[in-house]
Design a protein around this motif. Structure first.
Motif, PDB file in Angstrom:
ATOM      1  N   ARG A   1       0.859  -1.187   0.000  1.00 13.29           N
ATOM      2  CA  ARG A   1       0.000   0.000   0.000  1.00 13.29           C
ATOM      3  C   ARG A   1       0.893   1.234   0.000  1.00 13.29           C
ATOM      4  N   ASN A   2       0.318   2.373  -0.381  1.00 11.93           N
ATOM      5  CA  ASN A   2       1.080   3.618  -0.377  1.00 11.93           C
ATOM      6  C   ASN A   2       1.518   3.984   1.041  1.00 11.93           C
ATOM      7  N   ALA A   3       2.766   4.363   1.181  1.00 10.61           N
ATOM      8  CA  ALA A   3       3.282   4.777   2.493  1.00 10.61           C
ATOM      9  C   ALA A   3       2.762   6.162   2.845  1.00 10.61           C
ATOM     10  N   GLU A   4       2.594   6.412   4.123  1.00  7.17           N
ATOM     11  CA  GLU A   4       2.244   7.740   4.609  1.00  7.17           C
ATOM     12  C   GLU A   4       3.520   8.549   4.793  1.00  7.17           C
ATOM     13  N   PRO A   5       3.413   9.881   4.886  1.00  8.78           N
ATOM     14  CA  PRO A   5       4.621  10.694   5.097  1.00  8.78           C
ATOM     15  C   PRO A   5       5.403  10.236   6.330  1.00  8.78           C
ATOM     16  N   GLY A   6       6.688   9.991   6.135  1.00  9.37           N
ATOM     17  CA  GLY A   6       7.557   9.633   7.248  1.00  9.37           C
ATOM     18  C   GLY A   6       7.421   8.214   7.749  1.00  9.37           C
ATOM     19  N   GLU A   7       6.654   7.380   7.065  1.00 11.44           N
ATOM     20  CA  GLU A   7       6.373   6.053   7.617  1.00 11.44           C
ATOM     21  C   GLU A   7       7.592   5.129   7.596  1.00 11.44           C
ATOM     22  N   PHE A   8       8.481   5.272   6.625  1.00  9.77           N
ATOM     23  CA  PHE A   8       9.702   4.456   6.628  1.00  9.77           C
ATOM     24  C   PHE A   8      10.550   4.795   7.856  1.00  9.77           C
ATOM     25  N   SER A   9      10.705   6.094   8.126  1.00  7.56           N
ATOM     26  CA  SER A   9      11.474   6.513   9.299  1.00  7.56           C
ATOM     27  C   SER A   9      10.773   6.105  10.596  1.00  7.56           C
ATOM     28  N   LEU A  10       9.447   6.176  10.609  1.00  9.82           N
ATOM     29  CA  LEU A  10       8.697   5.753  11.792  1.00  9.82           C
ATOM     30  C   LEU A  10       8.949   4.285  12.090  1.00  9.82           C
ATOM     31  N   ARG A  11       8.952   3.471  11.045  1.00  7.08           N
ATOM     32  CA  ARG A  11       9.206   2.039  11.262  1.00  7.08           C
ATOM     33  C   ARG A  11      10.633   1.794  11.752  1.00  7.08           C
ATOM     34  N   ALA A  12      11.571   2.588  11.240  1.00  6.73           N
ATOM     35  CA  ALA A  12      12.948   2.468  11.744  1.00  6.73           C
ATOM     36  C   ALA A  12      12.994   2.796  13.224  1.00  6.73           C
ATOM     37  N   TYR A  13      12.233   3.810  13.623  1.00  7.26           N
ATOM     38  CA  TYR A  13      12.173   4.189  15.045  1.00  7.26           C
ATOM     39  C   TYR A  13      11.502   3.090  15.875  1.00  7.26           C
ATOM     40  N   LEU A  14      10.364   2.590  15.404  1.00  8.00           N
ATOM     41  CA  LEU A  14       9.633   1.569  16.153  1.00  8.00           C
ATOM     42  C   LEU A  14      10.418   0.263  16.249  1.00  8.00           C
ATOM     43  N   ASN A  15      11.281   0.012  15.278  1.00  9.01           N
ATOM     44  CA  ASN A  15      12.100  -1.210  15.283  1.00  9.01           C
ATOM     45  C   ASN A  15      13.476  -0.985  15.904  1.00  9.01           C
ATOM     46  N   ASN A  16      13.623   0.167  16.602  1.00  7.68           N
ATOM     47  CA  ASN A  16      14.853   0.479  17.349  1.00  7.68           C
ATOM     48  C   ASN A  16      16.100   0.580  16.481  1.00  7.68           C
ATOM     49  N   LYS A  17      15.905   0.960  15.217  1.00  2.81           N
ATOM     50  CA  LYS A  17      17.061   1.206  14.357  1.00  2.81           C
ATOM     51  C   LYS A  17      17.624   2.609  14.593  1.00  2.81           C
ATOM     52  N   ILE A  18      16.748   3.529  14.951  1.00  2.00           N
ATOM     53  CA  ILE A  18      17.129   4.895  15.281  1.00  2.00           C
ATOM     54  C   ILE A  18      16.238   5.355  16.430  1.00  2.00           C
ATOM     55  N   ASP A  19      16.671   6.365  17.173  1.00  2.00           N
ATOM     56  CA  ASP A  19      15.784   6.935  18.175  1.00  2.00           C
ATOM     57  C   ASP A  19      15.069   8.140  17.570  1.00  2.00           C
ATOM     58  N   LEU A  20      14.204   8.763  18.360  1.00  2.00           N
ATOM     59  CA  LEU A  20      13.375   9.846  17.836  1.00  2.00           C
ATOM     60  C   LEU A  20      14.213  11.045  17.404  1.00  2.00           C
ATOM     61  N   CYS A  21      15.255  11.327  18.161  1.00  2.00           N
ATOM     62  CA  CYS A  21      16.132  12.448  17.833  1.00  2.00           C
ATOM     63  C   CYS A  21      16.827  12.214  16.487  1.00  2.00           C
ATOM     64  N   GLN A  22      17.271  10.996  16.249  1.00  2.00           N
ATOM     65  CA  GLN A  22      17.916  10.665  14.981  1.00  2.00           C
ATOM     66  C   GLN A  22      16.915  10.698  13.826  1.00  2.00           C
ATOM     67  N   ALA A  23      15.686  10.280  14.092  1.00  2.00           N
ATOM     68  CA  ALA A  23      14.655  10.329  13.055  1.00  2.00           C
ATOM     69  C   ALA A  23      14.417  11.770  12.614  1.00  2.00           C
ATOM     70  N   GLU A  24      14.323  12.675  13.564  1.00  2.00           N
ATOM     71  CA  GLU A  24      14.130  14.084  13.226  1.00  2.00           C
ATOM     72  C   GLU A  24      15.330  14.632  12.466  1.00  2.00           C
ATOM     73  N   ALA A  25      16.518  14.122  12.787  1.00  2.00           N
ATOM     74  CA  ALA A  25      17.731  14.586  12.116  1.00  2.00           C
ATOM     75  C   ALA A  25      17.724  14.223  10.631  1.00  2.00           C
TER      76      ALA A  25
END
Length: 455
Positions: free
Chosen positions: A105-129
Motif C-alpha cells: 500500500r502507499n506509504a504515509e509521510p515519514g512512515e519508513f522513518s517511523l518504522r525504523a524508530y519503532l524497530n529500534n534502528k534509530i531513536d526519535l532524535c535521529q529520526a528528526e535529524a
C-alpha cells in the motif's frame, strides 16, 4: 498517523520530476513476495542486480537495479526492496502501482522513518535529524544534522540520563532506609553531583540552542513608519526584489517573508506594513497583521528615516504601538539613509535596545547590522560540536533544568529527600521525551507527518 505495522508499504524515495534515476522503496513482511512478482526472481541479499521490472501482467515496465535487504539489516529493520529505475514520473508511478498490485500500500509521510524508530534502528532524535539533513539550508546546518543522525545528541542525552538515574538510585535508597537519611541529607556529594548534572545540562542546552537556530532559525520582524526603508532592507538582505519599493507611502500592505542564511544562521525575515496614525482601512488591516507578526518575533528591527529625525528611543518613535510589543523582546533601531547627511556607519548599545546608523541604499553598515543580528539572537558561528535540535528539544531541556533546580531547593531548604527524588524522576521523563523513550502517540504522529513521503 494511522498505520498498520503488518502492512507492506511502498513509495517513491526520490523527488518527483524527471531525472536520470528514480528510486522506489518497499518495506514490510510481503517484500520478498512482491520482489518475486516484479522481478520474476529473488535477488541475492545486498547484491545489486540489473533486472527487468514487470507489472501484474508480466509486461516490462523498465530495466534497472534491484537491491534486497533482509530484516533486521535494513533502514526500517524490515525486509526492504529498492528499485532503481529511470527517473521519469510515469515510470515511477508504474513501479509503485506494480508494488500495490502485488500486495503493498502507499506509504504515509515519514512512515519508513517511523518504522525504523519503532524497530529500534534509530531513536526519535535521529529520526528528526533525517528530515533536518534533507532540509538543511546551509553547510553548517547539514553538519549539525549529520552529527545528530550519527547519535551525538542522543548519546549526550543518554549519558546525562544515566548519571541522573545513578543519583536517583542513591536518593531513593536513602529514602528506603530512613535511619540513614540524616547522613544522606548532610552528604555534600549529593549537592556536588546535582550541580555537575545541571552544568552538563546547560552545556547540552547551549549546543542544542545553536543547532535549533540552524534548523528553525530566528524570526526577525521589520517594522517602521512608511517610506523608512523597510522593504528596501528586505530586498538588500535577501538579494531579491521581493518587495515593491516606491516613493509612495504605504506601498506594503501585507506581510512579506524571505529566508536568508547569515554564516549558518537561518533567518526568517518578515516585512510588514508601515505604522502610521490615520491609515486607511486597508492599511489598518496591514498594521494589525504587522503587530501580530511582532508578537511572534524573536527579534524586532525598527527602521527609521534618519533624515527626518534624530530620535532613537523606541518608546518615543513608536509610542502608539510599543505597548503591545512582547515584554523583553530584543529591539534594534536602524537609523537609515545616512547617505543623505554624510554620516558614517555606527553601532551604539543602549540599556534596552541597540541603535545602528546605516544606509540600505548604498549598503554602508549592512555588514555591521548582520553581525549584530547574529549576536542579538545568541548565534555562535563556530559549529564544531553542535548538533541539530528543535524547539521541542529545547523545551524538554528547559523543563528538565527546572526540575533539577526545584530538586536542589528541596534538598537545601526543606531537607525533603522524597521531593528531591520526585523532581529527579520528572527531569528524567523530560529528557526521555527527546530520544523518544517516553513519547505520546500524538507527538509521534506530529513529528513523522512532517516528513516527505518515501522517508
Amino acid at each position: 498517523m494511522e498505520q498498520n505495522d503488518a502492512d507492506t508499504i511502498v513509495a517513491e524515495a526520490t523527488p518527483r520530476g524527471r531525472g536520470g534515476v528514480g528510486v522506489v522503496r518497499i518495506s514490510g513482511s510481503k517484500t520478498t513476495e512482491i520482489a518475486q512478482k516484479i522481478l520474476g526472481r529473488l535477488p541475492s541479499v545486498g547484491e545489486a542486480k540489473h533486472l527487468l521490472f514487470l507489472d501484474k501482467n508480466n509486461e516490462g515496465i523498465d530495466r534497472g537495479i534491484a537491491l534486497l535487504f533482509k530484516a533486521p539489516h535494513s533502514f526500517t529493520g524490515e525486509d526492504v526492496l529498492e528499485l532503481q529505475g529511470h527517473g521519469g514520473p510515469v515510470i515511477m508511478d508504474l513501479l509503485v502501482q506494480a508494488a500495490i498490485d502485488a500486495g503493498a500500500r502507499n506509504a504515509e509521510p515519514g512512515e519508513f522513518s517511523l518504522r525504523a524508530y519503532l524497530n529500534n534502528k534509530i531513536d526519535l532524535c535521529q529520526a528528526e535529524a533525517i528530515a533536518d539533513l534533507i532540509n538543511a539550508s546551509s553547510k553548517e546546518a547539514a553538519k549539525s544534522a549529520l552529527r545528530s543522525l550519527q547519535g551525538v545528541f542522543s548519546d549526550a542525552i543518554q549519558t546525562l540520563v544515566e548519571k541522573l538515574i545513578k543519583l536517583r538510585m542513591h536518593v531513593e535508597a536513602a529514602i528506603d532506609f530512613p535511619e540513614e537519611e540524616i547522613d544522606f541529607l548532610k552528604d555534600d556529594r549529593i549537592c556536588v553531583t546535582l550541580k555537575a548534572l545541571m552544568a552538563e545540562l546547560e552545556t547540552i542546552q547551549e549546543k542544542a540552542f545553536q543547532g535549533s537556530l540552524r534548523s528553525d532559525g530566528a524570526r526577525v520582524v521589520i517594522v517602521g513608519h512608511p517610506n523608512a526603508g523597510k522593504s528596501s532592507l528586505l530586498n538588500a538582505l535577501s538579494g531579491t526584489d521581493a518587495a515593491i519599493v516606491t516613493d509612495i507611502p504605504g506601498t506594503t500592505r501585507d506581510v512579506l517573508r524571505e529566508q536568508i542564511v547569515i554564516d549558518g544562521l537561518l533567518v526568517q525575515l518578515v516585512d510588514t506594513a508601515g505604522l502610521r496614525v490615520g491609515a486607511d482601512p486597508v492599511e489598518k488591516e496591514g498594521i494589525a497583521r504587522a503587530l501580530k507578526e511582532v508578537s511572534l518575533a524573536d527579534h524586532v528591527v525598527l527602521v527609521v528615516d534618519g533624515a527626518t529625525t534624530t530620535e532613537t528611543q523606541p518608546t518615543l518613535l513608536f509610542s502608539e504601538w510599543i505597548a503591545v510589543f512582547p515584554k523583553n523582546i530584543g529591539m534594534t533601531v536602524l537609523m537609515n539613509k545616512i547617505d543623505k547627511w554624510g554620516a558614517m556607519p555606527s553601532l551604539n548599545k543602549k540599556s534596552d535596545h541597540t541603535v545602528i546608523h546605516l544606509s540600505v541604499k548604498t549598503g554602508e553598515g549592512l555588514s555591521l547590522f548582520k553581525e549584530h543580528l547574529k549576536k542579538s539572537v545568541g548565534f555562535d558561528s563556530v559549529s564544531e560540536g553542535n548538533f541539530m535540535a528543535r524547539r521541542r528539544h529545547l523545551e524538554a531541556l528547559s523543563e528538565a533544568k527546572q526540575h533539577l533546580i526545584a530538586g536542589e531547593r528541596q534538598l537545601h531548604e526543606f531537607k525533603a529527600g522524597e521531593l528531591l527524588a520526585e523532581e529527579l524522576r520528572l527531569a528524567q521523563l523530560a529528557l526521555d521525551r527527546i530520544t523518544g523513550k517516553f513519547s505520546s502517540d500524538d507527538l509521534l504522529g506530529k513529528i513523522f507527518s512532517e516528513f516527505c513521503i518515501g522517508k
